[in-house]
Design an enzyme around this catalytic site. Structure first.
Site, PDB file in Angstrom:
ATOM      1  N   GLY A 346       0.815  -1.211   0.000  1.00 52.64           N
ATOM      2  CA  GLY A 346       0.000   0.000   0.000  1.00 52.64           C
ATOM      3  C   GLY A 346       0.847   1.259   0.000  1.00 52.64           C
ATOM      4  O   GLY A 346       0.580   2.203  -0.750  1.00 52.64           O
ATOM      5  N   GLY A 370       3.388  -7.429   2.291  1.00 49.68           N
ATOM      6  CA  GLY A 370       3.863  -8.674   2.895  1.00 49.68           C
ATOM      7  C   GLY A 370       3.302  -9.887   2.163  1.00 49.68           C
ATOM      8  O   GLY A 370       4.013 -10.867   1.927  1.00 49.68           O
TER       9      GLY A 370
END
Ligand code: 3PG
Ligand code: MG
Length: 389
Positions: A346, A370
Site C-alpha cells: 500500500g 507482505g
C-alpha cells in the site's frame, strides 16, 4: 490456470455474501488519501450486486488497532470513497449484525479480540450475525494473515471462493514463483513493517542476484553490521539477529546485498537535514532517506536487472526532501524498459503515485505488500489456501 474456486453467477444469486476486502488504505485527518485498494475491489463488489446477491456485507481491517476501539481507525471513514466508486449507498454497521440494506460495511475487524487469534467463536459470531451463505476473499493483501475474517468463516463451514482481485493477483504473481536462482533478479525492500520482511529476505537471498535495502528496514541491517544509527527507528534484537543471518546467507550464496553507504539525517523531520556517510551517524541523528552515493549505486544495479521486485519506500517520502531516494528508485525502474517490474505494498503504491508516476510504467502493481513477498517466496498463504478448489 489457477486452482482457485472463483466467483460465478450461480454461487451468488439470492445469497447473503460476506466479502473480506483489504481496505487498509492510507488515511490522513479522517480522509482516504490513496484509494487503489478500494478501486481494485470494485469488480468483485459490482459482480455481486449485478448477479443478484441478496445482501453484500463488506469486512475489512484498517491499521493495527491492537484489539481495541480506535476511533481514527473506524471503517466509517471509508464510506464516502466506497460509495463514490461503487455508485451505491453503503450502510455502516458498528458490529456484526445485519440490516435489510443491500450493501453494508462493518466496523474494523481488528477492534475485536477474536480477529487476530482466529477464534472460531468470533467467526461464528460473524457467520450467524450476518446470516452468511457465501464467503468471498478478495483482499489479496491480507491473505497472508490467518485471521478470523480471512480464514475463519470458511473454517466454520461457510462456502468460500476467491474474488476477482485475489484471482488476478494470484495469476500475475504466479509467473514469478521460483525456488531456484533467477538470473538478473533484484529485490528492493524498504518501509517500516520490518518483521514480515526480514524473514522474507531469508528466501530471496537464495534466489535473487541483488538485494537493495532502504527505509527503516536498512537501519536494522546497519545495526546488525555494528553501525551506530543514532536515534533512527529500528527493530527488536530478534530482528537484528535475523538480519545477521540474512547477511551470512548472502555470503554463502554470493548474493549482492546493498545497504546505504550514505544517508540523509536530521534530528527530526522538520529540522535541517544533512547528508552524511553511514559511518558518521551518531547521537540524536535520525535517518530519513538514502544519500546520493547510495542512490547512484542502487540506480546502477536497477539499470542492469532483468526482473525487479520492489516493496516499501526507501525513505520518509511523505516529507520532502526525504522523497528523493524513493523517487529515484521509481525513476530508475521505469527507465529500465526492458525489465519486468513488480511493485507491491500500500505504501509503495501510494508513494509512486504521489511522486507523479503511473502504474502503467510498471509491469504489475500488486495490492499486496507482505502478502506479495510471501507469495513470491512460494509460501502457501492461508487466505489463498481456503479458496482452493
Ligand atoms: C497491508 O497493508 O499490508 C495489509 O493490510 C496487512 O496489514 P498488516 O501488515 O497490519 O497485517
Ligand atoms: Mg503488510
Amino acid at each position: 490456470m489457477s486452482m482457485l474456486k472463483t466467483l460465478t453467477p450461480e454461487l451468488v444469486k439470492g445469497k447473503v455474501v460476506v466479502v473480506r476486502t483489504d481496505f487498509n488504505v492510507p488515511i490522513k485527518n479522517g480522509k482516504v488519501t490513496e484509494d487503489s485498494r478500494i478501486l481494485l475491489a470494485m469488480p468483485t463488489l459490482q459482480f455481486l450486486i449485478q448477479n443478484g446477491a441478496k445482501r453484500v456485507h463488506i469486512l475489512t481491517h484498517v491499521g493495527r488497532p491492537k484489539k481495541k476501539i480506535v476511533p481514527e481507525l473506524s471503517t466509517k471513514i471509508l464510506i464516502p470513497t466506497i460509495e463514490k466508486l461503487l455508485g451505491e449507498q453503503v450502510h455502516f454497521r458498528s458490529d456484526f449484525t445485519a440490516s435489510d440494506d443491500l450493501v453494508q460495511l462493518h466496523e474494523n475487524t481488528r477492534f475485536w479480540k477474536g480477529e487476530k487469534e482466529n477464534d472460531p467463536n468470533f467467526a461464528k459470531q460473524i457467520r450467524d450475525g450476518l446470516g452468511a451463505e457465501l464467503f468471498v476473499l478478495d483482499g489479496f493483501s491480507v491473505a497472508h494473515r490467518a485471521h478470523a475474517s480471512v480464514v475463519g468463516l470458511a473454517e466454520v463451514g461457510v462456502e468460500a471462493c476467491a474474488g476477482r482481485l485475489l484471482e488476478t493477483e494470484v495469476q500475475h504473481l504466479s509467473a514469478f514463483l521460483s525456488s531456484s536462482r533467477i538470473k538478473g533478479l533484484t529485490i528492493i525492500v524498504g518501509g517500516a513493517k520490518m518483521e514480515t520482511k526480514v524473514a522474507v529476505l531469508k528466501h530471496f537471498v537464495k534466489t535473487a542476484e541483488n538485494i537493495l535495502i532502504g527505509g527503516a528496514l536498512a537501519n536494522t541491517f546497519l545495526v546488525a553490521q555494528g553501525h551506530d544509527v543514532g536515534e533512527s527507528l529500528i527493530e527488536e534484537e530478534e530482528e537484528v539477529q535475523t538480519a545477521r543471518e540474512v547477511l551470512k546467507l548472502a555470503g554463502t550464496y554470493k548474493t549482492g546485498v546493498y545497504l546505504p553507504i550514505d544517508v540523509q539525517v536530521a534530528s527530526d523531520p522538520d529540522a535541517e537535514s544533512v547528508y552524511v556517510p553511514t559511518e558518521d551517524v551518531s547521537g540524536d541523528m535520525k535517518i530519513f532517506d538514502l544519500g546520493p552515493r547510495t542512490i547512484a549505486s542502487f540506480r546502477e544495479v536497477i539499470a542492469h536487472s532483468k526482473t525487479i521486485i520492489w516493496n516499501g519506500p526507501v525513505g520518509f517520502f511523505e516529507k520532502p526532501p526525504f522523497d528523493t531516494g524513493t523517487r529515484d528508485i521509481a525513476d530508475a525502474i521505469a527507465k529500465n524498459e526492458t525489465s519486468t517490474s513488480i511493485l507491491g505494498g500500500g505504501d509503495t503504491v501510494a508513494a509512486v503515485k504521489a511522486l507523479g508516476f503511473h502504474v502503467e510504467q510498471f509491469t504489475h502493481v500488486s495490492t499486496g505488500g507482505g502478502a506479495m513477498l510471501e507469495f513470491l517466496e512460494g509460501k502457501e498463504l492461508p487466505g489463498v489456501k481456503i479458496v482452493m478448489q
